[in-house]
Design a protein around this motif. Structure first.
Motif, mmCIF file in Angstrom:
data_model
loop_
_atom_site.group_PDB
_atom_site.id
_atom_site.type_symbol
_atom_site.label_atom_id
_atom_site.label_comp_id
_atom_site.label_asym_id
_atom_site.label_seq_id
_atom_site.Cartn_x
_atom_site.Cartn_y
_atom_site.Cartn_z
ATOM 1 N N UNK A 1 13.353 5.116 0.020
ATOM 2 C CA UNK A 1 11.993 5.276 0.038
ATOM 3 C C UNK A 1 11.590 4.041 -0.837
ATOM 4 N N UNK A 2 12.167 3.639 -1.838
ATOM 5 C CA UNK A 2 11.901 2.454 -2.451
ATOM 6 C C UNK A 2 11.843 1.482 -1.891
ATOM 7 N N UNK A 3 12.844 1.004 -0.975
ATOM 8 C CA UNK A 3 12.997 -0.301 -0.110
ATOM 9 C C UNK A 3 11.638 -0.310 0.887
ATOM 10 N N UNK A 4 11.318 0.904 1.404
ATOM 11 C CA UNK A 4 10.304 0.835 2.278
ATOM 12 C C UNK A 4 8.993 0.473 1.526
ATOM 13 N N UNK A 5 8.911 0.940 0.187
ATOM 14 C CA UNK A 5 7.555 0.596 -0.503
ATOM 15 C C UNK A 5 7.555 -0.814 -0.675
ATOM 16 N N UNK A 6 8.584 -1.443 -0.761
ATOM 17 C CA UNK A 6 8.331 -2.992 -1.262
ATOM 18 C C UNK A 6 8.646 -3.904 -0.018
ATOM 19 N N UNK A 7 8.777 -3.315 1.310
ATOM 20 C CA UNK A 7 9.071 -4.207 2.580
ATOM 21 C C UNK A 7 7.756 -4.922 3.056
ATOM 22 N N UNK A 8 8.191 -6.226 3.178
ATOM 23 C CA UNK A 8 7.034 -6.679 3.777
ATOM 24 C C UNK A 8 5.793 -6.184 4.741
ATOM 25 N N UNK A 9 6.153 -5.562 5.418
ATOM 26 C CA UNK A 9 5.357 -4.689 6.565
ATOM 27 C C UNK A 9 4.679 -3.610 5.781
ATOM 28 N N UNK A 10 5.270 -2.926 4.771
ATOM 29 C CA UNK A 10 4.337 -2.010 4.112
ATOM 30 C C UNK A 10 3.387 -2.669 3.423
ATOM 31 N N UNK A 11 3.661 -3.873 2.613
ATOM 32 C CA UNK A 11 2.920 -4.572 1.676
ATOM 33 C C UNK A 11 1.649 -5.016 2.451
ATOM 34 N N UNK A 12 2.037 -5.710 3.634
ATOM 35 C CA UNK A 12 0.939 -6.290 4.487
ATOM 36 C C UNK A 12 0.116 -5.026 4.882
ATOM 37 N N UNK A 13 0.546 -3.824 5.254
ATOM 38 C CA UNK A 13 -0.323 -2.768 5.634
ATOM 39 C C UNK A 13 -1.428 -2.417 4.453
ATOM 40 N N UNK A 14 -0.919 -2.588 3.300
ATOM 41 C CA UNK A 14 -1.449 -2.050 2.077
ATOM 42 C C UNK A 14 -2.384 -3.221 1.415
ATOM 43 N N UNK B 1 23.086 -2.536 2.569
ATOM 44 C CA UNK B 1 23.480 -3.909 3.295
ATOM 45 C C UNK B 1 22.485 -4.908 3.507
ATOM 46 N N UNK B 2 21.277 -5.125 2.632
ATOM 47 C CA UNK B 2 20.033 -5.768 3.006
ATOM 48 C C UNK B 2 20.439 -6.851 2.181
ATOM 49 N N UNK B 3 20.354 -8.200 2.945
ATOM 50 C CA UNK B 3 20.776 -9.543 2.426
ATOM 51 C C UNK B 3 19.469 -10.387 1.836
ATOM 52 N N UNK B 4 18.412 -10.326 2.616
ATOM 53 C CA UNK B 4 17.190 -11.009 2.222
ATOM 54 C C UNK B 4 15.925 -10.362 2.596
ATOM 55 N N UNK B 5 15.296 -10.448 3.550
ATOM 56 C CA UNK B 5 14.044 -9.659 3.862
ATOM 57 C C UNK B 5 14.442 -8.376 4.400
ATOM 58 N N UNK B 6 13.791 -7.478 4.093
ATOM 59 C CA UNK B 6 13.816 -5.921 4.489
ATOM 60 C C UNK B 6 12.953 -5.718 5.860
ATOM 61 N N UNK B 7 13.953 -5.330 6.715
ATOM 62 C CA UNK B 7 13.122 -5.155 8.042
ATOM 63 C C UNK B 7 13.464 -3.442 8.233
ATOM 64 N N UNK B 8 12.224 -3.143 8.501
ATOM 65 C CA UNK B 8 11.928 -1.700 8.347
ATOM 66 C C UNK B 8 12.621 -0.888 9.605
#
Length: 149
Positions: free
Chosen positions: A60-73, A12-19
Protein backbone atom coordinates in the motif's frame (compact mmCIF):
# COMPACT_ATOMS: atom_id res chain seq x y z
CA UNK A 1 13.69 7.42 3.30
CA UNK A 2 14.62 4.37 5.35
CA UNK A 3 11.05 3.14 5.11
CA UNK A 4 10.94 3.70 1.34
CA UNK A 5 14.18 1.81 0.83
CA UNK A 6 13.09 -1.00 3.14
CA UNK A 7 9.87 -1.57 1.21
CA UNK A 8 11.61 -1.29 -2.16
CA UNK A 9 14.08 -3.94 -1.03
CA UNK A 10 11.25 -6.21 0.16
CA UNK A 11 9.57 -6.01 -3.26
CA UNK A 12 12.85 -6.03 -5.24
CA UNK A 13 12.16 -2.60 -6.76
CA UNK A 14 15.33 -1.00 -8.04
CA UNK A 15 14.36 2.37 -9.53
CA UNK A 16 10.88 3.39 -10.68
CA UNK A 17 7.86 1.61 -9.27
CA UNK A 18 5.82 -0.22 -11.92
CA UNK A 19 2.34 -1.01 -10.57
CA UNK A 20 1.89 -4.14 -12.69
CA UNK A 21 5.19 -5.66 -11.55
CA UNK A 22 4.56 -4.56 -7.98
CA UNK A 23 1.15 -6.27 -7.97
CA UNK A 24 2.64 -9.54 -9.28
CA UNK A 25 5.43 -9.46 -6.69
CA UNK A 26 2.89 -8.66 -3.97
CA UNK A 27 0.70 -11.62 -4.87
CA UNK A 28 3.68 -13.98 -4.92
CA UNK A 29 4.93 -12.75 -1.55
CA UNK A 30 1.48 -13.04 0.01
CA UNK A 31 1.17 -16.63 -1.26
CA UNK A 32 4.62 -17.47 0.11
CA UNK A 33 4.10 -15.87 3.54
CA UNK A 34 0.39 -16.41 4.17
CA UNK A 35 -0.05 -17.53 7.82
CA UNK A 36 -2.54 -20.24 6.87
CA UNK A 37 0.27 -22.18 5.20
CA UNK A 38 1.80 -22.85 8.62
CA UNK A 39 0.47 -24.99 11.47
CA UNK A 40 -1.05 -23.35 14.57
CA UNK A 41 1.72 -24.32 17.00
CA UNK A 42 4.51 -23.54 14.55
CA UNK A 43 6.84 -20.65 15.41
CA UNK A 44 6.98 -19.88 11.69
CA UNK A 45 3.28 -18.96 11.80
CA UNK A 46 3.99 -15.94 14.02
CA UNK A 47 6.82 -14.89 11.75
CA UNK A 48 4.55 -15.34 8.73
CA UNK A 49 1.84 -13.18 10.32
CA UNK A 50 4.34 -10.42 10.97
CA UNK A 51 5.88 -10.74 7.51
CA UNK A 52 2.46 -10.73 5.80
CA UNK A 53 1.49 -7.53 7.67
CA UNK A 54 4.74 -5.96 6.52
CA UNK A 55 4.10 -7.09 2.92
CA UNK A 56 0.59 -5.59 2.94
CA UNK A 57 1.80 -2.30 4.47
CA UNK A 58 4.69 -2.15 2.02
CA UNK A 59 2.44 -2.77 -0.95
CA UNK A 60 0.00 0.00 0.00
CA UNK A 61 2.88 2.35 0.74
CA UNK A 62 4.65 1.72 -2.58
CA UNK A 63 1.38 2.06 -4.52
CA UNK A 64 0.83 5.46 -2.86
CA UNK A 65 4.23 6.79 -4.04
CA UNK A 66 4.17 5.18 -7.50
CA UNK A 67 4.45 7.62 -10.42
CA UNK A 68 1.13 6.38 -11.86
CA UNK A 69 -0.70 7.04 -8.59
CA UNK A 70 0.89 10.46 -8.23
CA UNK A 71 -0.04 11.35 -11.82
CA UNK A 72 -3.65 10.32 -11.22
CA UNK A 73 -3.84 12.52 -8.11
CA UNK A 74 -1.72 15.43 -9.41
CA UNK A 75 -4.64 17.77 -10.05
CA UNK A 76 -6.00 17.44 -6.52
CA UNK A 77 -2.49 17.82 -5.06
CA UNK A 78 -1.81 20.98 -7.10
CA UNK A 79 -5.16 22.43 -6.02
CA UNK A 80 -4.37 21.70 -2.36
CA UNK A 81 -0.89 23.26 -2.39
CA UNK A 82 -2.11 26.28 -4.38
CA UNK A 83 -5.36 27.12 -2.63
CA UNK A 84 -5.22 25.68 0.88
CA UNK A 85 -3.05 26.98 3.69
CA UNK A 86 -1.13 24.92 6.21
CA UNK A 87 -3.13 23.96 9.30
CA UNK A 88 -0.39 22.01 11.10
CA UNK A 89 2.90 20.22 10.52
CA UNK A 90 5.14 17.76 12.34
CA UNK A 91 8.67 16.55 11.71
CA UNK A 92 9.82 13.07 12.77
CA UNK A 93 13.26 12.01 11.61
CA UNK A 94 13.24 12.78 7.90
CA UNK A 95 9.43 12.71 7.60
CA UNK A 96 7.49 15.97 7.45
CA UNK A 97 3.74 15.59 7.84
CA UNK A 98 1.74 18.61 6.67
CA UNK A 99 -1.99 18.99 7.35
CA UNK A 100 -3.77 21.49 5.13
CA UNK A 101 -6.82 23.63 5.88
CA UNK A 102 -8.91 21.64 3.38
CA UNK A 103 -8.50 18.54 5.58
CA UNK A 104 -5.89 16.67 3.55
CA UNK A 105 -2.57 15.53 4.96
CA UNK A 106 0.58 14.79 2.99
CA UNK A 107 3.82 13.14 4.10
CA UNK A 108 7.10 14.41 2.65
CA UNK A 109 10.08 12.05 2.82
CA UNK A 110 13.74 12.99 3.20
CA UNK A 111 13.16 16.48 4.63
CA UNK A 112 16.26 17.29 6.72
CA UNK A 113 16.04 19.02 10.07
CA UNK A 114 17.65 22.22 8.77
CA UNK A 115 14.86 22.67 6.19
CA UNK A 116 12.28 22.02 8.93
CA UNK A 117 13.94 24.66 11.15
CA UNK A 118 13.83 27.14 8.26
CA UNK A 119 10.12 26.36 7.84
CA UNK A 120 9.47 27.01 11.53
CA UNK A 121 11.46 30.25 11.53
CA UNK A 122 9.97 31.55 8.30
CA UNK A 123 7.61 34.49 8.68
CA UNK A 124 5.67 33.16 5.64
CA UNK A 125 5.62 29.42 6.23
CA UNK A 126 3.24 28.54 3.40
CA UNK A 127 5.34 30.47 0.89
CA UNK A 128 8.53 28.81 2.13
CA UNK A 129 6.95 25.35 1.96
CA UNK A 130 5.60 26.03 -1.52
CA UNK A 131 9.03 27.01 -2.79
CA UNK A 132 11.25 24.62 -0.85
CA UNK A 133 9.26 21.53 0.15
CA UNK A 134 6.07 20.78 -1.78
CA UNK A 135 7.67 19.96 -5.12
CA UNK A 136 11.18 19.12 -3.92
CA UNK A 137 10.62 15.98 -1.87
CA UNK A 138 8.99 12.62 -2.38
CA UNK A 139 5.45 12.82 -1.02
CA UNK A 140 2.30 10.80 -0.58
CA UNK A 141 -1.20 11.51 0.61
CA UNK A 142 -1.59 10.33 4.17
CA UNK A 143 -4.49 8.27 5.42
CA UNK A 144 -4.94 10.78 8.25
CA UNK A 145 -7.19 13.11 6.26
CA UNK A 146 -9.65 15.01 8.40
CA UNK A 147 -13.30 14.39 7.60
CA UNK A 148 -15.01 17.61 6.58
CA UNK A 149 -18.42 17.91 8.23
Amino acid sequence: MKRVNEYKKLFSVEKEIDLKTLKTTYRNLVKEWHPDKFMDGDSMREEAEEKSRKIIDGYHFLVSIAPETKAANQEAYNRTIAESGIADFQHKGLLLEVSFLDGTTYEYFGVPKNVYVKLINSDRQFRFAKRSIFNSYLYRKSKKDIEMA
